[in-house]
Design an enzyme around this catalytic site. Structure first.
Site, PDB file in Angstrom:
ATOM      1  N   ARG A  37       0.779  -1.126   0.092  1.00  0.00           N
ATOM      2  CA  ARG A  37      -0.046   0.013  -0.113  1.00  0.00           C
ATOM      3  C   ARG A  37       0.675   1.330   0.013  1.00  0.00           C
ATOM      4  NH1 ARG A  37      -5.229  -1.115   3.851  1.00  0.00           N
ATOM      5  NH2 ARG A  37      -5.933  -2.792   2.761  1.00  0.00           N
ATOM      6  N   ASP A 139     -15.655   9.217   9.672  1.00  0.00           N
ATOM      7  CA  ASP A 139     -14.484   8.274   9.577  1.00  0.00           C
ATOM      8  C   ASP A 139     -13.175   8.927  10.002  1.00  0.00           C
ATOM      9  OD1 ASP A 139     -14.562   5.072   8.079  1.00  0.00           O
ATOM     10  OD2 ASP A 139     -12.534   6.090   7.999  1.00  0.00           O
TER      11      ASP A 139
HETATM   12  C1  LIG Z   1     -14.407  -2.074   7.293  1.00  0.00           C
HETATM   13  S1  LIG Z   1     -14.917  -0.381   7.273  1.00  0.00           S
HETATM   14  C2  LIG Z   1     -16.392  -0.808   8.052  1.00  0.00           C
HETATM   15  C3  LIG Z   1     -17.625   0.365   7.380  1.00  0.00           C
HETATM   16  C4  LIG Z   1     -19.115  -0.066   7.719  1.00  0.00           C
HETATM   17  N1  LIG Z   1     -19.137   0.119   9.064  1.00  0.00           N
HETATM   18  C5  LIG Z   1     -19.288  -1.197   7.611  1.00  0.00           C
HETATM   19  O1  LIG Z   1     -19.615  -1.980   8.600  1.00  0.00           O
HETATM   20  O2  LIG Z   1     -19.537  -1.684   6.379  1.00  0.00           O
HETATM   21  C6  LIG Z   1     -13.863   0.191   8.731  1.00  0.00           C
HETATM   22  C7  LIG Z   1     -13.545   1.815   8.723  1.00  0.00           C
HETATM   23  O3  LIG Z   1     -13.245   2.155  10.014  1.00  0.00           O
HETATM   24  C8  LIG Z   1     -12.517   3.093   9.808  1.00  0.00           C
HETATM   25  N2  LIG Z   1     -11.688   3.382  10.865  1.00  0.00           N
HETATM   26  C9  LIG Z   1     -10.616   2.869  11.446  1.00  0.00           C
HETATM   27  N3  LIG Z   1     -10.100   3.321  12.546  1.00  0.00           N
HETATM   28  C10 LIG Z   1     -10.638   4.357  12.963  1.00  0.00           C
HETATM   29  C11 LIG Z   1     -10.577   5.374  13.818  1.00  0.00           C
HETATM   30  N4  LIG Z   1      -9.902   5.315  14.920  1.00  0.00           N
HETATM   31  N5  LIG Z   1     -11.712   6.141  14.085  1.00  0.00           N
HETATM   32  C12 LIG Z   1     -12.575   6.435  12.916  1.00  0.00           C
HETATM   33  N6  LIG Z   1     -12.438   5.443  12.050  1.00  0.00           N
HETATM   34  C13 LIG Z   1     -11.829   4.452  11.956  1.00  0.00           C
HETATM   35  C14 LIG Z   1     -11.582   2.972   8.380  1.00  0.00           C
HETATM   36  O4  LIG Z   1     -11.086   4.165   8.006  1.00  0.00           O
HETATM   37  C15 LIG Z   1     -12.813   2.309   7.823  1.00  0.00           C
HETATM   38  O5  LIG Z   1     -13.387   3.178   6.808  1.00  0.00           O
END
Ligand SMILES: C[S@@+](CC[C@H](N)C(=O)[O-])C[C@H]1O[C@@H](n2cnc3c(N)ncnc32)[C@H](O)[C@@H]1O
Length: 268
Positions: A37, A139
């Site tokens: 990445r 996010d």
């Molecule tokens: C796999 S996605 C989940 C999306 C959605 N909630 C779902 O269940 O389909 C995880 C998201 O968490 C976000 N994320 C990771 N660490 C985070 C943090 N400390 N604060 C806010 N968002 C975070 C990532 O950027 C990513 O977009």
């Protein structure tokens, strides 16, 4: 094309950065993922080593190269109406029983590109009709939030949307937009997005009637999860609901919450 190699020290530097900043724990197995990445950024800057790139990133302002690394090291997979049992519960156990009298407020707390927030919005709008509601999506990644605000998706990503909602809330792209879909303006106006790092959420956020915190806890260790859940509970209305992903668990850390069904909790 030249293949970059990351040393253990270089990997540990990025691992510590993303853990301190976002709470994300990267295991040793993630070395290949980090290499692939971030390699494009080394190429972008014509750098030879990950150490050079790390130094460049760490001396950049927060919204500069650091944000790029956060965007690249987060996993953003999501889709409309993911985990349909949650939407059935929201419909039958929460929205059908909603008495109104105040604005129904939902937080999609790791919204990624917005599919979760718009799925909730379609259901809420359909069930509450003219009663007031609003949805906030957030996010840590600015790249995904930009996409969420555009509300413009590829048709091949919309499988989960019920046909009736497709007709009611989605505009089919024509001409140069063929093969895409835009969420209807009236719905978009009630869904807002902004960056929130779950490790340090703003004090004045909430309270919410429902919080979706799905498929993000898996990236955190126990201590980080505990801190995040404590702050999430503070942002819930008394009797508010919290949804987590089906492969996640709050075992041992759900102070102030009772289990309603697996992965759905209520504030007590
Ligand atoms: C796999 S996605 C989940 C999306 C959605 N909630 C779902 O269940 O389909 C995880 C998201 O968490 C976000 N994320 C990771 N660490 C985070 C943090 N400390 N604060 C806010 N968002 C975070 C990532 O950027 C990513 O977009």
């Amino acid at each position: 094309m030249y293949e970059f190699k990351i040393t253990d020290n270089e990997f540990n530097s990025f691992r510590e950065f993303i853990y301190d900043y976002a709470g994300i724990s990267l295991s040793d197995e993630k070395k290949t993922l980090v290499t692939s990445r971030l390699s494009k950024r080394l190429r972008h800057y014509s750098l030879k080593t990950f150490k050079e790139y790390f130094d460049l990133m760490i001396s950049s302002p927060p919204s500069g190269e650091r944000q790029v690394v956060v965007d690249l090291l987060t996993t953003n997979e999501t889709y409309f109406f993911r985990e349909p049992k949650h939407f059935a519960f929201l419909e039958k156990e929460i929205l059908a029983k909603w008495k109104g009298g105040k604005t129904f407020r939902v937080w999609s707390a790791a919204s990624s590109t917005g599919e979760e927030a718009y799925s909730i919005a379609m259901l809420v709008d359909d069930m509450l009709e003219n009663r007031p509601w609003e949805i906030f999506g957030s996010d840590i990644s600015s790249r995904v939030l930009k996409k969420a605000q555009q509300a413009h998706y590829l048709q091949n990503r919309i499988d989960g949307i019920p046909i009736a909602f497709l007709r009611k809330y989605c505009l089919q792209g024509m001409g140069e937009h063929e093969g895409t879909l835009l969420i209807d303006k009236a719905l978009r106006q009630k869904v807002s997005f902004a960056p929130v790092n779950l490790k340090q959420p703003p004090k004045n956020l909430g309270p919410f009637d429902v919080i979706f915190l799905r498929n993000v806890l898996i990236y955190f260790d126990m201590e980080t999860k505990r801190q995040i859940i404590k702050q999430i509970v503070e942002k819930m209305h008394p009797d508010g609901y919290l949804f987590i992903g089906h492969s996640e668990s709050l075992k041992g850390i759900h102070d102030g919450l009772e289990t309603v069904i697996p992965t759905v909790y209520r504030k007590i």
